[in-house]
Design an enzyme around this catalytic site. Structure first.
Site, PDB file in Angstrom:
ATOM      1  N   CYS A 149      -4.674   2.552  -0.324  1.00  0.00           N
ATOM      2  CA  CYS A 149      -5.681   2.170   0.662  1.00  0.00           C
ATOM      3  C   CYS A 149      -4.948   1.648   1.893  1.00  0.00           C
ATOM      4  O   CYS A 149      -4.194   0.675   1.804  1.00  0.00           O
ATOM      5  CB  CYS A 149      -6.593   1.090   0.084  1.00  0.00           C
ATOM      6  N   CYS A 177      -7.040   7.424   6.540  1.00  0.00           N
ATOM      7  CA  CYS A 177      -7.820   6.846   5.448  1.00  0.00           C
ATOM      8  C   CYS A 177      -7.816   7.858   4.312  1.00  0.00           C
ATOM      9  O   CYS A 177      -8.013   9.060   4.544  1.00  0.00           O
ATOM     10  CB  CYS A 177      -9.251   6.549   5.899  1.00  0.00           C
TER      11      CYS A 177
END
Length: 305
Positions: free
Chosen positions: A78, A201
Site C-alpha cells: 500500500c 496505487c
C-alpha cells in the site's frame, strides 16, 4: 510441528483488495513461499484518511501478523501506508525484513522518451512528505504531471464485489478514470505529450483496461508489483529466509491465506477473479488497534460456495 524460519509465511497487507496485484507478482516470483494477505477493508479507504490513522492501522496489522501468523517478512502493499508509517515500523521491528511501496517514477524516467510522465495515486500518497522527496530528487530528469484520484481506489474496491463485474460499478470506475486522465492533458508519444503513466496505487492495476482505453496503446503503464517482488526475493536471500526451492509447491489454500477485516464476499470475489483462488482460501479477522497482547485471532474459514 513448528515450521522452520524458512517455512514461515510472508505477510502482505493493504487497505483492501488492491494489494492483490502485488501478491500476484509475489506469487509468480516466489512460487515456493507461503503468504498471508490481510485486506484492512473494515478501515478503508486509507488514501483519504490522515497519516496518524493510517500509521496506527499499519502498526496494529504488523503486530497481528507477527503474533498470530508468525510471519518471517512483511510487504506493505500500500503506497499510502508505506508513506505514513514504514520508517516507524522499521524502527520498532528492526528484525523483521520489510518491503514497502512507492510510486514507480524512477523506472518511469528511464522509460520515457518525451520526458513527460503522468503519476496517478491517492491524495494521501501524492501529498506525503515521502513522495515529495522522491519527486524532488527526479525533477531535473523529467516533467511530472501529478493527479490525485479521489474515490477511484474505493470504486475499484466496490467493483470487485462480484465475480462478474457489475455494470453500474464498472461505469463508476470508467467515469472516474475519464475525469482524472482528461484533467492531466494529452497522452501520446509526440513531443510535449505524456508517454508514461505511473500507477501510484495498487488498486489501479485492476482498472488497466479502462485506463488503456483512455491513454492509447503506445503509452507505457508502470506499476510496482514486479519490482517489489524482486526486492522481496533479494531481501529473503540476504537474510537466509528463502523457502527451499526443493520443497513441493504447497496447494492453493496452504500457500495463500487471504484475510479481511471487512465483508468476506468482496475478497472472495476478488481472489477468484484476479488470483483464481477458491473462496475457501478467504476468511475474516478482527485486528484491534490496541497492543498485541489484546489481539485474539478471530478468523473464520469460509466454506467454498
Amino acid at each position: 510441528m513448528t515450521p522452520t524460519s524458512q517455512q514461515r509465511p510472508i505477510g502482505v497487507f493493504d487497505s483492501g483488495i488492491g494489494g492483490l496485484s502485488v501478491l500476484r507478482a509475489l506469487q509468480a516470483e516466489l512460487p515456493h513461499e507461503r503468504f498471508v494477505y490481510l485486506a484492512d477493508s473494515g478501515h478503508a479507504p486509507y488514501g483519504e484518511r490522515g497519516d496518524a490513522y493510517v500509521a496506527a492501522r499499519t502498526h496494529a496489522i504488523t503486530r497481528y501478523l507477527q503474533a498470530v501468523h508468525g510471519i518471517k517478512a512483511l510487504v506493505v502493499a500500500c503506497n499510502t501506508a508505506t508513506a505514513a508509517a514504514i520508517h516507524d515500523v522499521r524502527t520498532q521491528c528492526p528484525d523483521l525484513p520489510l518491503v514497502g511501496l512507492e510510486p514507480a517514477i524512477k523506472p518511469a524516467v528511464a522509460l520515457s522518451r518525451t520526458g513527460r510522465i503522468g503519476v496517478i495515486g491517492t491524495r494521501g500518497t501524492l501529498t506525503s512528505g515521502k513522495f515529495a522527496l522522491l519527486l524532488g530528487s527526479l525533477q531535473s530528469q523529467a516533467e511530472f504531471v501529478v493527479q490525485p484520484c479521489d474515490g477511484l481506489a474505493y470504486a475499484i474496491e466496490r467493483s470487485t464485489e462480484h465475480a462478474v463485474p457489475d455494470a453500474a460499478e464498472s461505469s463508476e470506475v470508467r467515469e472516474l478514470c475519464t475525469r482524472y486522465i482528461t484533467a492531466m492533458g494529452a497522452f501520446g508519444t509526440t513531443a510535449g505529450h505524456i508517454d508514461t503513466l505511473v500507477l501510484g496505487c495498487t488498486h489501479y492495476v485492476f482498472a488497466e483496461e479502462e485506463l488503456r482505453a483512455l491513454i492509447g496503446p503506445a503509452v507505457r503503464l508502470v506499476d510496482t508489483g514486479e519490482p517489489v517482488a524482486r526486492q522481496t526475493r533479494r531481501l529473503l536471500q540476504a537474510t537466509d529466509l528463502l523457502a527451499d526451492p526443493g520443497d513441493e509447491i504447497p496447494a492453493a489454500c496452504n500457500r495463500m491465506q487471504l484475510i479481511t477485516t471487512g465483508s468476506l464476499l468482496p475478497l472472495q470475489a476478488a481472489a477468484q477473479r484476479w488470483l483464481q483462488l477458491p473462496a475457501r482460501c478467504c476468511s475474516t479477522a478482527t485486528v484491534p488497534a490496541d497492543g498485541a497482547g489484546a489481539m485474539a485471532h478471530e478468523a473464520n474459514r469460509a466454506l467454498a460456495q
